[in-house]
Design an enzyme around this catalytic site. Sequence first.
Site, PDB file in Angstrom:
ATOM      1  N   GLY A  84      19.666  37.504  35.903  1.00  0.00           N
ATOM      2  CA  GLY A  84      19.143  38.276  37.194  1.00  0.00           C
ATOM      3  C   GLY A  84      17.768  39.036  37.100  1.00  0.00           C
ATOM      4  N   ARG A  93      17.658  49.793  42.616  1.00  0.00           N
ATOM      5  CA  ARG A  93      19.231  49.136  42.218  1.00  0.00           C
ATOM      6  C   ARG A  93      19.666  47.995  43.615  1.00  0.00           C
ATOM      7  NH1 ARG A  93      19.937  53.647  39.105  1.00  0.00           N
ATOM      8  NH2 ARG A  93      19.487  52.687  37.291  1.00  0.00           N
ATOM      9  N   ASP A 153      24.985  55.923  32.385  1.00  0.00           N
ATOM     10  CA  ASP A 153      24.771  57.088  33.188  1.00  0.00           C
ATOM     11  C   ASP A 153      25.884  58.527  32.488  1.00  0.00           C
ATOM     12  OD1 ASP A 153      23.353  56.038  36.005  1.00  0.00           O
ATOM     13  OD2 ASP A 153      25.183  55.144  35.091  1.00  0.00           O
ATOM     14  N   ARG A 156      23.930  59.426  29.395  1.00  0.00           N
ATOM     15  CA  ARG A 156      22.876  59.802  29.474  1.00  0.00           C
ATOM     16  C   ARG A 156      23.052  61.179  29.856  1.00  0.00           C
ATOM     17  NH1 ARG A 156      19.885  55.738  33.608  1.00  0.00           N
ATOM     18  NH2 ARG A 156      18.410  54.506  31.343  1.00  0.00           N
ATOM     19  N   HIS A 180      26.262  53.478  40.200  1.00  0.00           N
ATOM     20  CA  HIS A 180      24.904  53.360  39.482  1.00  0.00           C
ATOM     21  C   HIS A 180      24.032  52.751  40.103  1.00  0.00           C
ATOM     22  CE1 HIS A 180      22.653  52.416  35.682  1.00  0.00           C
ATOM     23  NE2 HIS A 180      22.651  51.408  36.620  1.00  0.00           N
ATOM     24  N   THR A 234      15.269  48.978  31.151  1.00  0.00           N
ATOM     25  CA  THR A 234      15.685  50.188  30.270  1.00  0.00           C
ATOM     26  C   THR A 234      17.003  48.981  29.555  1.00  0.00           C
ATOM     27  OG1 THR A 234      17.922  50.362  31.193  1.00  0.00           O
ATOM     28  CG2 THR A 234      16.107  51.606  31.499  1.00  0.00           C
TER      29      THR A 234
HETATM   30  P1  NAD Z   1      14.962  40.230  31.664  1.00  0.00           P
HETATM   31  O1  NAD Z   1      14.542  40.039  33.075  1.00  0.00           O
HETATM   32  O2  NAD Z   1      14.546  40.427  30.917  1.00  0.00           O
HETATM   33  O3  NAD Z   1      16.154  39.078  32.018  1.00  0.00           O
HETATM   34  C1  NAD Z   1      16.871  38.724  32.415  1.00  0.00           C
HETATM   35  C2  NAD Z   1      17.406  36.923  31.924  1.00  0.00           C
HETATM   36  O4  NAD Z   1      18.167  36.461  32.809  1.00  0.00           O
HETATM   37  C3  NAD Z   1      15.919  36.540  32.157  1.00  0.00           C
HETATM   38  O5  NAD Z   1      15.936  35.813  30.514  1.00  0.00           O
HETATM   39  C4  NAD Z   1      16.321  34.915  32.625  1.00  0.00           C
HETATM   40  O6  NAD Z   1      15.922  33.821  32.230  1.00  0.00           O
HETATM   41  C5  NAD Z   1      18.016  34.734  32.607  1.00  0.00           C
HETATM   42  N1  NAD Z   1      18.401  34.460  33.647  1.00  0.00           N
HETATM   43  C6  NAD Z   1      17.913  34.361  35.163  1.00  0.00           C
HETATM   44  N2  NAD Z   1      18.084  33.904  36.038  1.00  0.00           N
HETATM   45  C7  NAD Z   1      19.790  33.003  35.481  1.00  0.00           C
HETATM   46  C8  NAD Z   1      20.209  32.412  35.759  1.00  0.00           C
HETATM   47  N3  NAD Z   1      20.361  31.863  37.086  1.00  0.00           N
HETATM   48  N4  NAD Z   1      21.272  31.661  34.942  1.00  0.00           N
HETATM   49  C9  NAD Z   1      20.949  32.450  33.770  1.00  0.00           C
HETATM   50  N5  NAD Z   1      20.013  32.846  33.260  1.00  0.00           N
HETATM   51  C10 NAD Z   1      19.511  33.581  34.045  1.00  0.00           C
HETATM   52  O7  NAD Z   1      15.942  41.351  32.653  1.00  0.00           O
HETATM   53  P2  NAD Z   1      16.759  42.453  31.847  1.00  0.00           P
HETATM   54  O8  NAD Z   1      16.041  43.504  31.608  1.00  0.00           O
HETATM   55  O9  NAD Z   1      17.395  42.163  30.831  1.00  0.00           O
HETATM   56  O10 NAD Z   1      17.889  43.627  32.956  1.00  0.00           O
HETATM   57  C11 NAD Z   1      19.011  42.229  32.895  1.00  0.00           C
HETATM   58  C12 NAD Z   1      19.816  42.655  34.467  1.00  0.00           C
HETATM   59  O11 NAD Z   1      20.090  44.368  33.923  1.00  0.00           O
HETATM   60  C13 NAD Z   1      18.928  43.785  35.333  1.00  0.00           C
HETATM   61  O12 NAD Z   1      19.530  43.542  36.969  1.00  0.00           O
HETATM   62  C14 NAD Z   1      18.794  44.714  35.321  1.00  0.00           C
HETATM   63  O13 NAD Z   1      18.683  45.716  36.485  1.00  0.00           O
HETATM   64  C15 NAD Z   1      19.959  45.318  34.791  1.00  0.00           C
HETATM   65  N6  NAD Z   1      20.020  46.542  34.291  1.00  0.00           N
HETATM   66  C16 NAD Z   1      21.321  46.831  33.993  1.00  0.00           C
HETATM   67  C17 NAD Z   1      21.873  48.052  33.201  1.00  0.00           C
HETATM   68  C18 NAD Z   1      23.152  49.202  33.746  1.00  0.00           C
HETATM   69  O14 NAD Z   1      23.181  50.592  33.127  1.00  0.00           O
HETATM   70  N7  NAD Z   1      24.108  48.261  33.906  1.00  0.00           N
HETATM   71  C19 NAD Z   1      20.803  48.916  32.117  1.00  0.00           C
HETATM   72  C20 NAD Z   1      19.371  47.749  31.692  1.00  0.00           C
HETATM   73  C21 NAD Z   1      18.918  47.039  33.544  1.00  0.00           C
END
Ligand code: NAD
Length: 320
Positions: A84, A93, A153, A156, A180, A234
């Site tokens: 995503g 978020r 969190d 952290r 979150h 992150t």
């Molecule tokens: P990123 O952009 O580096 O990677 C996202 C990946 O998803 C890309 O490789 C993209 O090609 C792929 N993608 C997009 N649509 C897709 C689909 N329909 N099917 C398959 N793959 C698809 O992003 P990231 O930095 O890896 O972050 C990913 C998510 O994790 C974000 O929503 C971010 O906010 C979240 N995140 C969550 C936490 C947490 O504590 N839960 C912490 C950090 C980031």
Amino acid sequence: MVDTLTKSRKVVIIGTGLVGSSYAYALLNQGVANELVLIDVNREKAEGEARDLNHGMPFASPMKIRAGGYEECSNADLVVITAGANQKPGETRLDLVSKNAKIFKGIVTSVMEVGFKGIFLVATNPVDILSHVTLEVSGLPKERVIGSGTILDTARFRYLLSEHFEIDSRNVHAYIIGEHGDSELPVWSHVQIGGIPLSKYAKIDDVENNPEMTKIFENVRDAAYHIIERKGATYYGIGLGLMRLTKAILHNENSIVTVSTLLEGQYGLDNVYLGVPAIVNEYGIRQVVELELNETEKQKLHNSAGILKEMTDAALKALK
Ligand code: NAD
């Protein structure tokens, strides 16, 4: 005859961006799974990550790693969604909600179409809302749809307290609960260092209103913003957090971790996914741990739940 059969532990990661690949690296490092499949809408990216990870194999525990398609989910134990859009500088978020809810509908439908019978672990933001979307779209029991919630969190929080008091973070017991995100809260009434309540350990009468403790919590709550301002995203912390959760599930650990789960009456809340401590094992969520909160904490948790409910309703409506 020697019994050479070992239980296969198959993990599929959907989304091999920064978070997905950091998690894959942590899994390989710790030998948590023995089969790992990487799926991404950008197939070349998943392929490149699989090759790069495989080249570290001589330094790690044996594990089969490959890029693949949704058919790989049919016999997976765990499907972890990290796909995503990510949070842009200044974006909350919750801003991400409609963008990622639509992406999720497509992903979860594709996973279920091949007969998936395992556990979903969701990390994409806003994670509480997207976990709820995953539950609704998959039709799986709530125990088998887990969000990473406030696991990062909480880590952290424990780390910053450990730095402040110069104590190993593994001896600091503390929870961040709720969303979150911006409305999350620290459970000050249950912070313990080596089994001693924080107020006694640190000789602080009013922990909740102590300026130094307040600063620590603010740095937890705003950590993602501070990191994103500096490096754009992150991923190492959450990669390790997802690995920890994977271990709890695949190794049937019955560990207490702060995850996002559907509340049904616990904490006086109903039909909302948010971060709370829960016992996690190979069946998913075994049980929510209900902490006895003080009045301020209760009120903050209900406020957080209210924000999430409103956003979740909007996200679910948008999918119909
Ligand atoms: P990123 O952009 O580096 O990677 C996202 C990946 O998803 C890309 O490789 C993209 O090609 C792929 N993608 C997009 N649509 C897709 C689909 N329909 N099917 C398959 N793959 C698809 O992003 P990231 O930095 O890896 O972050 C990913 C998510 O994790 C974000 O929503 C971010 O906010 C979240 N995140 C969550 C936490 C947490 O504590 N839960 C912490 C950090 C980031």
